[in-house]
Each structure stands twice: as structure tokens, then as C-alpha cells.
Design a protein around this motif. Structure first.
Motif, mmCIF file in Angstrom:
data_model
loop_
_atom_site.group_PDB
_atom_site.id
_atom_site.type_symbol
_atom_site.label_atom_id
_atom_site.label_comp_id
_atom_site.label_asym_id
_atom_site.label_seq_id
_atom_site.Cartn_x
_atom_site.Cartn_y
_atom_site.Cartn_z
ATOM 1 N N ILE A 6 0.919 -0.961 -0.054
ATOM 2 C CA ILE A 6 0.521 -0.355 0.008
ATOM 3 C C ILE A 6 0.825 1.343 -0.440
ATOM 4 O O ILE A 6 1.908 1.041 0.513
ATOM 5 C CB ILE A 6 -0.742 0.196 1.014
ATOM 6 N N ILE A 7 0.869 2.077 -1.324
ATOM 7 C CA ILE A 7 1.664 3.464 -1.167
ATOM 8 C C ILE A 7 0.392 4.587 -0.707
ATOM 9 O O ILE A 7 -1.155 4.819 -1.013
ATOM 10 C CB ILE A 7 1.758 3.965 -2.508
ATOM 11 N N ALA A 8 0.453 4.957 0.531
ATOM 12 C CA ALA A 8 -0.266 6.083 0.789
ATOM 13 C C ALA A 8 0.364 7.226 1.039
ATOM 14 O O ALA A 8 1.458 7.513 1.144
ATOM 15 C CB ALA A 8 -0.261 6.123 2.532
ATOM 16 N N ILE A 9 -0.626 8.355 0.608
ATOM 17 C CA ILE A 9 0.163 9.662 -0.589
ATOM 18 C C ILE A 9 -0.374 10.832 0.398
ATOM 19 O O ILE A 9 -1.437 10.809 0.245
ATOM 20 C CB ILE A 9 0.338 9.508 -1.750
ATOM 21 N N ASP A 10 -0.732 11.698 1.172
ATOM 22 C CA ASP A 10 -1.325 12.133 2.252
ATOM 23 C C ASP A 10 -0.289 13.763 1.926
ATOM 24 O O ASP A 10 0.560 13.748 1.333
ATOM 25 C CB ASP A 10 -0.881 11.718 3.926
ATOM 26 N N GLY A 11 -1.373 14.806 2.012
ATOM 27 C CA GLY A 11 -0.713 16.397 2.268
ATOM 28 C C GLY A 11 -1.247 17.245 2.069
ATOM 29 O O GLY A 11 -2.274 17.324 1.757
ATOM 30 N N TYR A 12 -0.589 18.263 2.160
ATOM 31 C CA TYR A 12 -2.401 20.065 1.639
ATOM 32 C C TYR A 12 -2.656 19.543 0.442
ATOM 33 O O TYR A 12 -2.243 19.103 -0.964
ATOM 34 C CB TYR A 12 -1.283 20.706 1.383
ATOM 35 N N SER A 13 -3.582 20.569 0.618
ATOM 36 C CA SER A 13 -4.493 20.527 -0.674
ATOM 37 C C SER A 13 -3.932 20.880 -1.943
ATOM 38 O O SER A 13 -2.930 21.935 -2.112
ATOM 39 C CB SER A 13 -5.298 22.015 -0.832
ATOM 40 N N SER A 14 -3.971 20.357 -2.956
ATOM 41 C CA SER A 14 -3.328 20.663 -4.803
ATOM 42 C C SER A 14 -2.009 21.053 -4.581
ATOM 43 O O SER A 14 -1.146 21.470 -5.023
ATOM 44 C CB SER A 14 -3.216 22.293 -4.894
ATOM 45 N N THR A 15 -1.421 19.984 -3.842
ATOM 46 C CA THR A 15 0.243 20.372 -3.814
ATOM 47 C C THR A 15 0.438 18.042 -5.033
ATOM 48 O O THR A 15 1.533 17.851 -5.085
ATOM 49 C CB THR A 15 0.817 19.509 -2.387
ATOM 50 N N GLY A 16 -0.996 18.343 -5.889
ATOM 51 C CA GLY A 16 -0.506 17.390 -6.990
ATOM 52 C C GLY A 16 -0.365 16.092 -6.825
ATOM 53 O O GLY A 16 0.426 15.056 -7.265
ATOM 54 N N LYS A 17 -0.704 15.476 -5.511
ATOM 55 C CA LYS A 17 -1.480 14.630 -5.332
ATOM 56 C C LYS A 17 -1.880 13.565 -5.962
ATOM 57 O O LYS A 17 -1.111 12.389 -6.341
ATOM 58 C CB LYS A 17 -1.861 14.812 -3.503
ATOM 59 N N SER A 18 -3.179 14.025 -6.807
ATOM 60 C CA SER A 18 -3.400 13.009 -7.262
ATOM 61 C C SER A 18 -3.306 12.644 -8.698
ATOM 62 O O SER A 18 -2.327 11.388 -9.457
ATOM 63 C CB SER A 18 -4.730 13.162 -8.093
ATOM 64 N N THR A 19 -1.938 14.041 -8.897
ATOM 65 C CA THR A 19 -1.213 13.712 -10.502
ATOM 66 C C THR A 19 -0.138 12.421 -10.347
ATOM 67 O O THR A 19 -0.229 11.313 -10.787
ATOM 68 C CB THR A 19 -0.946 15.066 -10.950
#
Ligand code: DC
Length: 239
Positions: A6-19
Motif C-alpha cells: 500500500i502506498i499512502a500519499i498524504d499532504g496539503y491541498s493542491s500539491t499534485g497528490k492525485s496527478t
């Protein structure tokens, strides 16, 4: 064969997480799950069922009844079009554009702070992650949903870079919006997401920080590939 992770990618809004998360999933042949889309779809439902007032007061009891009723409208992810784009649906309605609007962005953090909503989303996410081989992006994936995720990344970028990215995304979708409005929304969401009582946004102790202010998506893929290669060499698994 080493097992998937499982790769968990968290962070602030609009940091390009989904891309970034989508690209990582594509490279690894993993499933990508946009956890924010679930909170956004629930916010849209709350609006439609008048469970959130104009000043963001939420009818928590009504929301619980809606989320757990047998006949609730189902939220699903479906791939559409020749490019297999992943869109969010409520029942048979494609709500992808509507859930990304400023109207929903302005309210989603209030809905995401409600424990019954988080409990409901967490149940869905844990089911989706059961067989591993997933990349999930969100705010609490590495801290609360999958605290044992094998790889945790925490993403950040400067306010200016984030606001410009989001502005371009929204303008390209035909939203009538200014840089200042976008920046204000980002800061407001960051504040609510980091200060809520239940599962606030915070970097897990074992997460790796990725500041992509000056990085392209290709740079970020090289960055994660190096991490994954190093882990493979050390015998920490993925297939
Ligand atoms: O990733 P996004 O901007 O689409 O997320 C929308 C909102 O949902 C965000 O402001 C906070 C909330 N969220 C959350 O609280 N926990 C998550 N795992 C994902 C999103």
C-alpha cells in the motif's frame, strides 16, 4: 515474487497528490484511489439533501441516516472515454466536474471533519486496500486509514505554486475564478484539515517528505522509483 504494497500519499491541498498518485499507480500496475473524491461526493449529497446550511452547520444525525440507509445513492468510481479517465458517480450520474467546483471545495473540509463521515469513508477505503497493490491519496491515509502502509509519502509545495496549479485546473474546466479566491480556499482548507479533532492532516513519523514546488511529474517519478529500487534491494517487497 515479492508481494504488493500500500502506498499512502498524504499532504496539503493542491500539491499534485492525485496527478502523482495516478502516475505511480500506472507505473506499478496498481489501483489508484482518490479518497478526497469520496469526501467531495458526500459533500454534494449533503447539499442536495439539505444537510449543510449556508453557514456550514451540518445536520450530523441526518448525515448518518443518509450514509447508512439501505437506499442511499451509491458513490462509485468508473472509467470513461477513450483515455479511461476515472470519474466519480453518484448512482448513474457523473458528478466529476461538480465535485471539483469551488462551491464544493469551499465546503468539503467541514463535511470531512465529521466523525461519522470519516468512519464511513474509512470502511470503504479499508475494503479497497485489503488486497494491497493500491496507491491512495488523501489527508490521513498513512496516519489513520493504513497506519501500517509499507510506503508513506507526505507532499507539500509552496502556496503560490499550489494556487497557480489549482487555478489553471479550474480555468481549464471553465470555472470563473481568480487566483486570490483559489489561494483563500486552499489556505482555509489547510487550516480546517490540520486543526480538526478527528484524524487531522499531519505527517506520519515514518513518512517521506516530498516538496514538489520545483519538480515536474517526471522528476517525481524518478524520485519514487529510486526509493522503490532501494527498498527492493533491501528486500522490502512489492511485486
Ligand atoms: O484531495 P482533495 O482536495 O480532493 O480533498 C478534498 C477534501 O477532503 C480536503 O479538503 C480534506 C478532505 N480529505 C480528508 O479529510 N481526508 C482524506 N483522506 C482525503 C480528503
Amino acid at each position: 515474487m515479492i508481494s504488493p504494497i500500500i502506498i499512502a500519499i498524504d499532504g496539503y491541498s493542491s500539491t499534485g497528490k492525485s496527478t502523482f498518485a495516478k502516475e505511480v499507480a500506472r507505473e506499478l500496475g496498481y489501483i489508484y484511489i482518490d479518497t478526497g473524491a469520496l469526501y467531495r461526493a458526500i459533500t454534494l449529497l449533503a447539499e442536495r439533501f439539505s444537510l449543510i446550511s449556508p453557514d456550514n452547520k451540518i445536520d450530523e444525525k441526518g448525515l448518518r441516516t443518509l450514509l447508512y440507509s439501505e437506499s442511499r445513492p451509491q458513490i462509485t468510481f468508473r472509467t470513461i472515454g477513450p483515455n479511461n479517465l476515472c470519474h466519480t458517480f453518484i448512482a448513474e450520474e457523473d458528478v466529476e466536474n461538480e465535485i471539483r467546483s469551488l462551491k464544493i471545495s469551499d465546503r468539503v473540509s467541514y463535511i470531512a471533519a465529521i466523525p461519522v463521515v470519516r468512519e464511513f469513508v474509512d470502511q470503504i477505503l479499508r475494503k479497497l486496500g485489503k488486497s494491497k497493490g493500491v496507491v491512495m491519496d488523501g489527508r490521513d491515509i498513512g496516519t489513520a486509514v493504513f497506519p501500517d502502509a509499507e510506503l508513506k509519502i507526505f507532499m507539500t509545495a509552496s502556496d503560490e505554486v499550489r494556487a497557480k496549479r489549482r487555478l489553471n485546473e479550474m480555468l481549464s474546466k471553465g470555472e470563473d475564478i481568480t487566483y486570490d479566491e483559489v489561494l483563500k480556499n486552499l489556505k482555509a482548507r489547510d487550516y480546517i484539515d490540520t486543526h480538526r479533532e478527528h484524524h487531522p492532516l499531519t505527517m506520519a513519523e515514518d513518512a517521506i517528505l516530498l516538496d514538489n514546488s520545483e519538480m515536474t511529474v517526471a522528476d517525481q517519478l524518478v524520485w519514487i522509483k529510486n526509493i522503490l529500487d532501494k527498498r527492493d534491494n533491501e528486500g522490502i517487497g512489492r511485486s
